[in-house]
Design a protein around this motif. Sequence first.
Motif, PDB file in Angstrom:
ATOM      1  N   LEU A   1       0.688  -1.438  -0.150  1.00 17.04           N
ATOM      2  CA  LEU A   1       0.318  -0.294  -0.108  1.00 17.04           C
ATOM      3  C   LEU A   1       1.096   1.327  -0.051  1.00 17.04           C
ATOM      4  CD1 LEU A   1      -2.905   0.835  -0.404  1.00 17.04           C
ATOM      5  CD2 LEU A   1      -2.687   1.217   2.450  1.00 17.04           C
ATOM      6  N   LEU A   2       2.202   1.541   0.890  1.00 15.03           N
ATOM      7  CA  LEU A   2       2.777   2.664   0.965  1.00 15.03           C
ATOM      8  C   LEU A   2       3.795   2.254   0.074  1.00 15.03           C
ATOM      9  CD1 LEU A   2       1.287   3.013   4.599  1.00 15.03           C
ATOM     10  CD2 LEU A   2       1.055   5.227   2.656  1.00 15.03           C
ATOM     11  N   SER A   3       4.435   1.312  -0.615  1.00 14.57           N
ATOM     12  CA  SER A   3       5.302   1.606  -0.998  1.00 14.57           C
ATOM     13  C   SER A   3       5.744   2.737  -1.729  1.00 14.57           C
ATOM     14  CB  SER A   3       5.344   0.202  -1.743  1.00 14.57           C
ATOM     15  OG  SER A   3       4.713   0.578  -3.083  1.00 14.57           O
ATOM     16  N   PRO A   4       5.214   4.109  -2.246  1.00  8.89           N
ATOM     17  CA  PRO A   4       5.428   5.327  -3.006  1.00  8.89           C
ATOM     18  C   PRO A   4       5.476   5.822  -1.705  1.00  8.89           C
ATOM     19  CG  PRO A   4       3.534   4.535  -3.926  1.00  8.89           C
ATOM     20  CD  PRO A   4       3.596   3.358  -2.943  1.00  8.89           C
ATOM     21  N   THR A   5       5.455   5.342  -0.452  1.00 11.26           N
ATOM     22  CA  THR A   5       5.961   5.973   0.237  1.00 11.26           C
ATOM     23  C   THR A   5       7.468   6.972   0.453  1.00 11.26           C
ATOM     24  OG1 THR A   5       4.340   5.641   1.825  1.00 11.26           O
ATOM     25  CG2 THR A   5       5.652   6.844   2.874  1.00 11.26           C
ATOM     26  N   ALA A   6       8.746   5.893   0.054  1.00  9.02           N
ATOM     27  CA  ALA A   6       9.766   6.698  -0.102  1.00  9.02           C
ATOM     28  C   ALA A   6      10.942   5.605  -1.132  1.00  9.02           C
ATOM     29  CB  ALA A   6      10.057   5.435   1.392  1.00  9.02           C
ATOM     30  N   ASP A   7      11.414   5.771  -1.681  1.00  8.14           N
ATOM     31  CA  ASP A   7      12.265   5.290  -2.540  1.00  8.14           C
ATOM     32  C   ASP A   7      13.765   5.057  -1.917  1.00  8.14           C
ATOM     33  OD1 ASP A   7      13.411   7.795  -2.497  1.00  8.14           O
ATOM     34  OD2 ASP A   7      13.719   7.667  -4.385  1.00  8.14           O
ATOM     35  N   ILE A   8      14.349   4.224  -2.394  1.00 10.28           N
ATOM     36  CA  ILE A   8      15.981   3.681  -1.796  1.00 10.28           C
ATOM     37  C   ILE A   8      15.909   4.536  -1.493  1.00 10.28           C
ATOM     38  CG2 ILE A   8      17.085   3.096  -4.270  1.00 10.28           C
ATOM     39  CD1 ILE A   8      17.701   0.582  -2.620  1.00 10.28           C
ATOM     40  N   ILE A   9      16.874   5.925  -1.882  1.00 11.61           N
ATOM     41  CA  ILE A   9      17.409   6.725  -1.421  1.00 11.61           C
ATOM     42  C   ILE A   9      16.429   7.329   0.056  1.00 11.61           C
ATOM     43  CG2 ILE A   9      18.364   9.370  -2.044  1.00 11.61           C
ATOM     44  CD1 ILE A   9      18.029   8.753  -4.737  1.00 11.61           C
ATOM     45  N   VAL A  10      15.048   8.004  -0.215  1.00 11.07           N
ATOM     46  CA  VAL A  10      14.756   8.047   1.037  1.00 11.07           C
ATOM     47  C   VAL A  10      14.859   6.833   2.418  1.00 11.07           C
ATOM     48  CG1 VAL A  10      12.287   8.385   2.297  1.00 11.07           C
ATOM     49  CG2 VAL A  10      13.042   9.375  -0.261  1.00 11.07           C
ATOM     50  N   LEU A  11      14.875   5.617   2.150  1.00 17.29           N
ATOM     51  CA  LEU A  11      15.641   4.519   3.424  1.00 17.29           C
ATOM     52  C   LEU A  11      16.969   5.180   3.514  1.00 17.29           C
ATOM     53  CD1 LEU A  11      13.735   1.796   1.461  1.00 17.29           C
ATOM     54  CD2 LEU A  11      13.057   2.328   3.796  1.00 17.29           C
ATOM     55  N   ILE A  12      17.530   4.489   2.565  1.00 13.98           N
ATOM     56  CA  ILE A  12      18.848   5.191   3.526  1.00 13.98           C
ATOM     57  C   ILE A  12      18.887   6.351   3.851  1.00 13.98           C
ATOM     58  CG2 ILE A  12      21.543   5.353   2.969  1.00 13.98           C
ATOM     59  CD1 ILE A  12      20.248   2.400   2.135  1.00 13.98           C
ATOM     60  N   ALA A  13      18.408   7.318   4.038  1.00 13.27           N
ATOM     61  CA  ALA A  13      18.631   8.466   5.019  1.00 13.27           C
ATOM     62  C   ALA A  13      17.173   8.357   5.835  1.00 13.27           C
ATOM     63  CB  ALA A  13      17.617   9.830   3.915  1.00 13.27           C
ATOM     64  N   LEU A  14      17.007   7.925   6.075  1.00 16.39           N
ATOM     65  CA  LEU A  14      15.848   7.123   6.976  1.00 16.39           C
ATOM     66  C   LEU A  14      16.604   6.790   8.142  1.00 16.39           C
ATOM     67  CD1 LEU A  14      12.173   6.394   6.547  1.00 16.39           C
ATOM     68  CD2 LEU A  14      13.206   8.000   8.205  1.00 16.39           C
ATOM     69  N   PHE A  15      17.491   5.577   7.351  1.00 16.87           N
ATOM     70  CA  PHE A  15      18.460   5.350   8.567  1.00 16.87           C
ATOM     71  C   PHE A  15      19.176   5.592   8.843  1.00 16.87           C
ATOM     72  CE2 PHE A  15      16.622   1.054   6.946  1.00 16.87           C
ATOM     73  CZ  PHE A  15      16.487   0.816   7.654  1.00 16.87           C
ATOM     74  N   ALA A  16      20.144   7.019   8.164  1.00 23.03           N
ATOM     75  CA  ALA A  16      20.832   7.928   8.258  1.00 23.03           C
ATOM     76  C   ALA A  16      20.069   8.798   9.314  1.00 23.03           C
ATOM     77  CB  ALA A  16      21.330   8.559   7.359  1.00 23.03           C
ATOM     78  N   THR A  17      18.545   8.692   9.941  1.00 24.04           N
ATOM     79  CA  THR A  17      18.609   9.736  10.950  1.00 24.04           C
ATOM     80  C   THR A  17      18.688   8.898  12.121  1.00 24.04           C
ATOM     81  OG1 THR A  17      16.981  10.372   9.272  1.00 24.04           O
ATOM     82  CG2 THR A  17      16.189  11.151  11.836  1.00 24.04           C
ATOM     83  N   ALA A  18      18.668   7.652  12.141  1.00 24.58           N
ATOM     84  CA  ALA A  18      18.590   6.751  13.440  1.00 24.58           C
ATOM     85  C   ALA A  18      20.025   7.556  13.830  1.00 24.58           C
ATOM     86  CB  ALA A  18      17.664   5.966  13.243  1.00 24.58           C
ATOM     87  N   ARG A  19      20.745   6.779  13.263  1.00 27.61           N
ATOM     88  CA  ARG A  19      21.452   7.252  13.248  1.00 27.61           C
ATOM     89  C   ARG A  19      22.498   7.929  13.662  1.00 27.61           C
ATOM     90  NH1 ARG A  19      24.516   4.981   8.719  1.00 27.61           N
ATOM     91  NH2 ARG A  19      24.260   6.987   7.523  1.00 27.61           N
ATOM     92  N   PHE A  20      22.082   9.634  13.401  1.00 25.30           N
ATOM     93  CA  PHE A  20      22.469  10.722  13.687  1.00 25.30           C
ATOM     94  C   PHE A  20      21.913  10.661  14.906  1.00 25.30           C
ATOM     95  CE2 PHE A  20      20.849  14.949  13.730  1.00 25.30           C
ATOM     96  CZ  PHE A  20      21.789  15.874  13.839  1.00 25.30           C
ATOM     97  N   PHE A  21      20.489  10.195  15.339  1.00 27.45           N
ATOM     98  CA  PHE A  21      20.592  10.440  17.042  1.00 27.45           C
ATOM     99  C   PHE A  21      20.878   9.446  17.749  1.00 27.45           C
ATOM    100  CE2 PHE A  21      16.989  13.524  15.604  1.00 27.45           C
ATOM    101  CZ  PHE A  21      16.857  13.412  16.749  1.00 27.45           C
ATOM    102  N   THR A  22      21.150   8.550  17.870  1.00 33.81           N
ATOM    103  CA  THR A  22      21.963   7.346  18.432  1.00 33.81           C
ATOM    104  C   THR A  22      23.415   8.197  18.226  1.00 33.81           C
ATOM    105  OG1 THR A  22      20.831   5.804  16.878  1.00 33.81           O
ATOM    106  CG2 THR A  22      22.694   5.048  18.415  1.00 33.81           C
ATOM    107  N   ALA A  23      24.117   8.556  17.024  1.00 38.36           N
ATOM    108  CA  ALA A  23      25.664   9.053  17.768  1.00 38.36           C
ATOM    109  C   ALA A  23      25.414  10.404  18.866  1.00 38.36           C
ATOM    110  CB  ALA A  23      25.644   9.809  16.606  1.00 38.36           C
ATOM    111  N   LEU A  24      24.170  11.097  18.901  1.00 41.10           N
ATOM    112  CA  LEU A  24      24.302  12.177  19.992  1.00 41.10           C
ATOM    113  C   LEU A  24      23.922  11.978  21.035  1.00 41.10           C
ATOM    114  CD1 LEU A  24      21.981  14.842  18.157  1.00 41.10           C
ATOM    115  CD2 LEU A  24      24.062  14.807  18.198  1.00 41.10           C
ATOM    116  N   ALA A  25      23.017  10.266  21.006  1.00 39.07           N
ATOM    117  CA  ALA A  25      22.734   9.722  22.304  1.00 39.07           C
ATOM    118  C   ALA A  25      24.463   9.747  22.492  1.00 39.07           C
ATOM    119  CB  ALA A  25      21.683   9.057  22.400  1.00 39.07           C
ATOM    120  N   GLY A  26      24.993   8.966  21.888  1.00 37.33           N
ATOM    121  CA  GLY A  26      26.535   8.666  22.965  1.00 37.33           C
ATOM    122  C   GLY A  26      26.884   9.893  22.715  1.00 37.33           C
TER     123      GLY A  26
END
Lengths: 682, 315
Positions: B94-119
């Motif tokens: 249903l929602l596959s047009p929400t994000a393409d592969i570039i967005v997905l990689i960037a979403l994981f980068a957002t999580a990493r950004f916050f993990t680094a800040l938490a560190g």
Amino acid sequence: MILSPINLAIFSIVLLFVPVLLCALIRQNPLVLRVMAFSLAAFASFLSFIAGLWTLSSGVTNQLILPIGLPALPFHLRLDPLAGFFLMVVGLLAFFVSIYSIGYVQGLGTKRPISRLIVFYNLFIVGMLCVILADDALSFLIAWEFMAGASYFLVLFEDEHVENRRAAFLYLVIAHIGAMAILLAFGVMAGVATGFGNFDGYTFDSMRQATFSPQWATVAFVLAFFGFAAKAGVIPLHVWLPEAHPVAPSNVSALMSGVMLKTAIYGIVRVTFDLLGSFPWWWGALVLVLGLISAVMGVLYALMQHDLKKLLAYHSVENIGIILIGIGLAMIFTSFKFTTMAALALIAGLYHTLNHAMFKGLLFMGAGAVVHATHERNMDEMGGLIHHMPWTAVFFLVGCISISALPPFNGFVSEWLTFQAFLLSPSLPAPLMKLIIPLGAALLALTGALAAACFVKVFGVTFLGHWRGHNRPHIYETCWPMRIGMMLAAMSCLLLGIVPTFLVNLLDGIAETMVGSKLNVAASGTYNWMWLTPMQPERASYSGFIVLIGIIITISIAYLLFHLKSGKIQRGDIWDCGFEKLNHNMQYNAISFSMPIRRIFGFYFNIRERVRLMPQLTSPAFPLKLYYNLRVRDRFWGWIYKPIIEAAFGISRQMGKLQQGQIHLYLIYSFVTIIVLLAVVL
Amino acid sequence: MKELNPIFITVLQVVIVLAIAPVFIGWLNMLKCWSQGRSSAGLLQPYRDIAKLFVKDIVLAKNASWIFRFTPYLVFSVPVVASVIIPIISTNLLLSPTADIIVLIALFATARFFTALAGMDIGTAFGGMGASREMMIASLTEPAILMAIFTVSLAGKSTSLAHIAQVFASSVPIMRPSLVFAAIAFAVVILVEGGRIPVDNPSTHLELTMVHEAMILEYSGRHLALIEWGSMMRVFLFVTLGVACFVPWGIAKTGNITEIALSFFFMIIKVGIIGAGIVFVETGIAKMRLFRLTEFLGGAFLMATLGMLSFFILE
């Protein structure tokens, strides 16, 4: 007077002169002066934002001829969608920054009168608005110089420090070298337009109608690009940026970095797409390559900084690079007549222009709040500010995420559009470009990731952890006007990130007039505002809105499930693997954070690292102190600027030998000159 | 033949990711134990670890800010959102047009950004060290990821994952040299993003080699559980991302129930084989010194670029 966008814009410009007059009238009461002046500036900026938005949404072009200026050379003003967009950018950020300034200027102290700041602040905004409205070379250059002059005095505001005077002078010199190149470019274009016969070619209209021979067009483009690049801070003409932005008051840095650099982008788009019209592909390649170099080098230099405002200034170099990547791609696509792809690339570049104005304005405002609270620009003397300045921390974090191109904020949307433009480049007919251009996408990806690293450093060192400095001042949260200014900017960062289709639809109008094609992102379907589909829907699509909603929903569910069930949280000391002697000096700071990247990309910089140990006399194995000294320098200064400066000094020293201070020598000079002139004439 | 609703398939995918990711990690650990001649704790051990962490109380450092408390939830939520988008059992999402592969990689980068800040939030030397190294590694990986994506999107004429998977799955399974190069680059990316040897070691607390562990050292209780679960899903999703881009054959294109069951079966086999490959690499080579990673990741970038060049030259 009929209400039309251009009249509204002119009204806002006139309104901006009122605070200047106020300075003369109410000098006795700085509080009233400050509040009234900046409220008026905010109101006027908002009007110009409305004027820009109006032009962009209606798509009409207004023209006006003002009978001022030199006789027979009146000022031509014109507000087309392109100008409307930039008017919108300038107006919106100036609106936020003016609200912020109501509170910020109070903190500048009572040492010097604020009237000087108010006068030049307003004149500076007037200059930027006039540059955008100008429709002839004369008024453009007058407005351009107005802008440069006003900002020079703003950089010089705290003129008691030597470094500030030096930075302002450097800025003035480079601004004028650039202005000279722009003047020459317009001279060439105006001359060609009328066959060097009369002065009528100075209007942009006659330049638009003229046909340029390839040689003259190239000369004009190279000169104009050089001039605008000097203003925009494209590497290697960027050296003034990291000097001038940090020393200006932060509200001024926000405007200079957020919107003044954009007037140069406006100039590039105006001259290439509008005035010159058609061009060969290598112009676009030049813009693209310089954009890539600026983006990568800008972020690498930024990573090496530990001065908060200097770091942000280098990030402006990076972001100008990203904007130029979009524009360069648009130029390449246009020259091969791929108009839809050119529209995509141009929209990506322009979108990033607005995004950069928002997040860089926000970050400089946040930096102003931090510097104001800590009296320090060196990040290594900060830390833990999130506990003392919770509001500022949230807004600054929004800025950090946006500039790092992370979804769902705005920086990501424009980088995503740029990537999509890159991905379309293999349909170009030239085989060499098919192979080379995709590598640019990899460099852009590198830039984005390095920017994220840089802003983890900025936020982590400034706002998180413990205080790193020696003596700690009492730190308060900022006052309400500053908070509101930052909040508005942060909200626009979020909105531009989750509902990009509105702006992309507006930008379509510019693409249609400049490259002759539209994207039509919202062609059909219900809820189409949610989906950003630059080309065909099956090719690529993005919905920041749904991403945000999805994250919010999953976080809430996880929170409800796991936190509310057993919400007990015990606070204790830091564990740190059981290491007990932890102190605040053991935290990572800006210099240590960037050490791995410094080591990998070190060959780009001129690095001098010195470590000295002070041994204890009794037991040399346990040193008392360690001195660490790191100096990172811009290589371009040594490569380009230093030789030029030395040559200039050398030449003037040689010329100085002519002046011996003896009257008979000067008489001989006059006599020889007359003889030579006579010889030439006869 | 019953047709499943796309909404149901989407929900099913989320459940699959939440449930199978710990099993996948258990599978990796089991194979690793066997290859090293140890007896393993079984496939379900990660479940027991997570369950144990959930019942434990949280001890939070005194100066932890809201960033530190928010990060676990974000790290958990990003893979859940991603599992709605990545075609794991079906391309009919249903929602596959929400994000393409570039967005997905960037979403994981957002999580990493916050993990680094938490560190960096607590202010320990370990946290800062982890954040600094993680961001350095991430910035070197990003160009390689993008070039791999570029090659795939050239061949699939799209960056939308569901579309790429559909195009490839309906084509004849042949070895295209460009995709082989890109797949090699992407394999390196999986190792990096999953924090596996030779880049990072998930089972170490040795200060010289920690990267991801160093950032989350101060977490405890359900926060740690969420982060651990989140990183398990992250590894699993990167593997399925690789599957969707390079070996999507067998994936369901409609909501047909037997097709989906078959597709699920294929997915388990493919993911299992890739897991065995990861373990093979992990036991085969030692962890690299941090500054040797430049060459390793540069190699991945080179592979991806070669893939792109061979697409232009050969195809």
